[in-house]
Design an enzyme around this catalytic site. Structure first.
Site, PDB file in Angstrom:
ATOM      1  N   LEU A 198       0.808  -1.212   0.000  1.00 52.04           N
ATOM      2  CA  LEU A 198       0.000   0.000   0.000  1.00 52.04           C
ATOM      3  C   LEU A 198       0.843   1.264   0.000  1.00 52.04           C
ATOM      4  CD1 LEU A 198      -2.837  -0.948   2.535  1.00 52.04           C
ATOM      5  CD2 LEU A 198      -2.853  -1.098   0.041  1.00 52.04           C
ATOM      6  N   THR A 202       9.383   6.341   5.952  1.00 51.58           N
ATOM      7  CA  THR A 202      10.772   6.374   6.402  1.00 51.58           C
ATOM      8  C   THR A 202      11.169   5.101   7.128  1.00 51.58           C
ATOM      9  OG1 THR A 202      10.536   8.764   6.690  1.00 51.58           O
ATOM     10  CG2 THR A 202      12.456   7.725   7.692  1.00 51.58           C
ATOM     11  N   TYR A 203      10.309   4.647   8.025  1.00 54.57           N
ATOM     12  CA  TYR A 203      10.644   3.496   8.853  1.00 54.57           C
ATOM     13  C   TYR A 203       9.833   2.249   8.522  1.00 54.57           C
ATOM     14  CZ  TYR A 203      13.024   6.871  11.878  1.00 54.57           C
ATOM     15  OH  TYR A 203      13.858   7.832  12.373  1.00 54.57           O
ATOM     16  N   THR A 205       6.810  -0.063   5.991  1.00 55.11           N
ATOM     17  CA  THR A 205       6.081  -0.370   4.765  1.00 55.11           C
ATOM     18  C   THR A 205       4.752  -0.991   5.166  1.00 55.11           C
ATOM     19  OG1 THR A 205       8.165  -0.815   3.614  1.00 55.11           O
ATOM     20  CG2 THR A 205       6.137  -1.628   2.581  1.00 55.11           C
ATOM     21  N   VAL A 206       3.685  -0.563   4.513  1.00 58.21           N
ATOM     22  CA  VAL A 206       2.358  -1.073   4.844  1.00 58.21           C
ATOM     23  C   VAL A 206       1.835  -1.933   3.704  1.00 58.21           C
ATOM     24  CG1 VAL A 206      -0.046  -0.459   5.311  1.00 58.21           C
ATOM     25  CG2 VAL A 206       1.791   0.809   6.396  1.00 58.21           C
ATOM     26  N   ASP A 313      -1.487  14.547  16.494  1.00 57.28           N
ATOM     27  CA  ASP A 313      -1.322  14.611  15.036  1.00 57.28           C
ATOM     28  C   ASP A 313      -2.659  14.392  14.339  1.00 57.28           C
ATOM     29  OD1 ASP A 313       0.047  14.985  12.687  1.00 57.28           O
ATOM     30  OD2 ASP A 313       0.690  12.897  12.518  1.00 57.28           O
TER      31      ASP A 313
END
EC number: 2.7.11.22
Length: 523
Positions: A198, A202-203, A205-206, A313
């Site tokens: 998807l 930065t850290y 992956t989905v 956020d």
């Protein structure tokens, strides 16, 4: 001593040996690790372990019977064994029958650890009244381990549990629960099928995935672990907070899979975020749906704030929505548990458009009210179809805020005149404008509520809990306020989404949205 040994040997003679009695005891104790090897017998050759005295051996299996032994004069046999020999006997058996005791041998009541059963047996064969276990059902297992109702248990697991498990009315230790969940398939990457990528941040992956346990879609947030740095602090924050947040309006963390190279968070899969929902509506949402979404935002936030958790956020991309219309707060990577007294936090915490002016001007001490400014901005955006303050820089963002709400003064915002950054910008003296001119679709009650969110002084902003009771939500009825935390508002028949006037699609599309590291990923 000869006389005593003879009497002891007669006492221990019965229809069952010590090994047989202890094997019955072992059958009723909680199995700590489902993958561990068979327990070695506690007693060999009918003798107690050499590291224990005869008194301690007997006391281990008779000391917790709850019925105090009769005492004889110490001169008859000796103080150390008199209590055992003085207990009443019926033939060759101790006249003791266990009831369903509620007090553990460690002195605790129903909270006794599941690792040590209260069903302690005598070394001589004692028949227990509750030896027969009722058959374990899926409902029992789901309740015992807090499993999803639609989970699929591996073949043969229930049968194995029937043989090896202690009675289900006994407490269960955390260690035993982890072992049981692991055997079912939780905590293992092979339990999940990756369907498609998807997005990547930065850290992390989905991936869009599917659970073999439930056949439901899931979002797999795979966080890369650097050996030098370990897990990113945002990931640690998200896990530590989400595992304790269980609410209908907060995204559910189903599982955590930890390997040497990655930490995978398994979330429930939702179809889209609020930003895409508004795009699909052509920026013209039903005002009834605006009210339902706003109420759910407040409901999720109120739950967090009661637990001293700040999201920090809030933005449309971090609000996920499913086909039913259930809205859930997501991406707690910047969230933080607020301690008392308030600690100093990072100045860089909120996406620019939804950042409150006190944070824009350098304030690093704030409370739960930091989230409420963003709620007001999102409320306006849903009602008007456009962002309220789409600034490109901090100065531009402040300029847009002051131009609409008026340039703050010492009277309207105590302390602002001494703020160095405010003085350096040297903003023009703007007068406040009526909000109704910019959001004509909002009624007077809606304008009143949004004004309560958009206050310069953070302590004057309406808390989420208070805002839920505002007259603006009166049309939703009284029952919505009495729902349990884990129950959706759509469980009420009077609560339903309406068709949005500008909706471009006849059917609800499956878009697959998930948020990682402030980057929105869509399939």
């Amino acid at each position: 001593m000869k006389k005593f040994k003879r009497r002891l040997s007669l006492t221990l003679r019965g229809s069952q040996t010590i090994d047989e009695s202890l094997s019955e005891l072992a059958e009723q104790m909680t199995i700590e690790e489902s993958s561990s090897k068979d327990n070695e017998p506690i007693v060999k050759n009918g003798r107690p372990p050499t590291s224990h005295s005869m008194h301690s051996f007997l006391h281990q299996y008779t000391g917790s019977f709850k019925k105090p032994p009769l005492r004889r004069p110490h001169s008859v046999i000796g103080g150390s064994l008199g209590s055992f020999m003085a207990m009443p006997r019926n033939g060759s058996r101790l006249d003791i029958v266990h009831e369903n005791l509620k007090m553990g041998s460690d002195g605790e009541s129903d909270q006794a650890s599941g690792t040590s059963s209260d069903e302690v047996q005598s070394p001589t064969g004692v028949c227990l009244r509750n030896r027969i276990h009722r058959r374990i059902s899926m409902e029992d297992l789901n309740k015992r381990l807090s499993l999803p109702a639609d989970i699929r248990i591996p073949d043969g697991y229930l049968e194995k549990l029937q043989i090896s498990s202690p009675p289900f009315d006994q407490p269960m230790s955390r260690r035993s629960r982890r072992a049981s969940l692991s055997e079912i398939g939780f905590g293992k990457m092979e339990t999940y099928i990756k369907l498609e990528k998807l997005g990547e941040g930065t850290y992390a992956t989905v991936y869009k995935g599917r659970s073999k346990l439930t056949e439901n879609l899931v979002a797999l947030k795979e966080i890369r672990l650097e050996h030098e740095e370990g897990a990113p602090c945002t990931a640690i924050r998200e896990v530590s907070l989400l595992k304790d947040l269980k609410h209908a309006n907060i995204v559910t963390l189903h599982d955590i899979v930890h390997t040497d190279k990655s930490l995978t968070l398994v979330f429930e899969y939702l179809d889209k975020d609020l930003k895409q929902y508004m795009d699909d509506c052509g920026s013209i949402m039903s005002m009834h749906n605006v009210k339902l979404f706003l109420y759910q935002i407040l409901r999720g936030l109120a739950y967090c704030h009661r637990r001293k958790v700040l999201h920090r956020d809030l933005k449309p991309q971090n609000l996920l929505i499913n086909e039913r219309g259930e809205l859930k707060l997501a991406d707690f990577g910047l969230a933080r548990a607020k301690s008392v007294p308030t600690k100093t936090y990072s100045n860089e915490v909120v996406t620019l458009w939804y950042r409150p002016p006190d944070v824009l001007l350098g304030s690093s001490e704030y409370s739960t009210q930091i989230d409420m400014w963003g709620v007001g901005c999102i409320f306006f955006e849903m009602a008007s179809g456009r962002p309220l303050f789409p600034g490109s820089t901090v100065e531009d963002e402040l300029h847009l805020i002051f131009r609409l709400l008026g340039t703050p003064s010492q009277e309207t915002w105590p302390g602002v005149s001494s703020n160095d950054e405010f003085k350096n910008y040297n903003f023009p003296k703007y007068k406040p404008q009526p909000l109704i001119n910019h959001a004509p679709r909002l009624d007077s009650e809606g304008i009143e509520l949004i004004t309560k969110f958009l206050q310069y002084e953070s302590k004057k902003r309406a808390p989420a809990e208070e805002a839920m009771k505002h007259v603006y939500f009166r049309s939703l009825g009284p029952r919505i306020h009495a729902l349990p935390e884990s129950v959706s508002i759509f469980s009420l028949k009077e609560i339903q989404l309406q068709k949005d006037p500008g909706f471009r699609n006849s059917s609800y599309p499956e878009t697959g949205v998930f948020v990682i590291n402030h980057f929105t990923c869509r399939s």
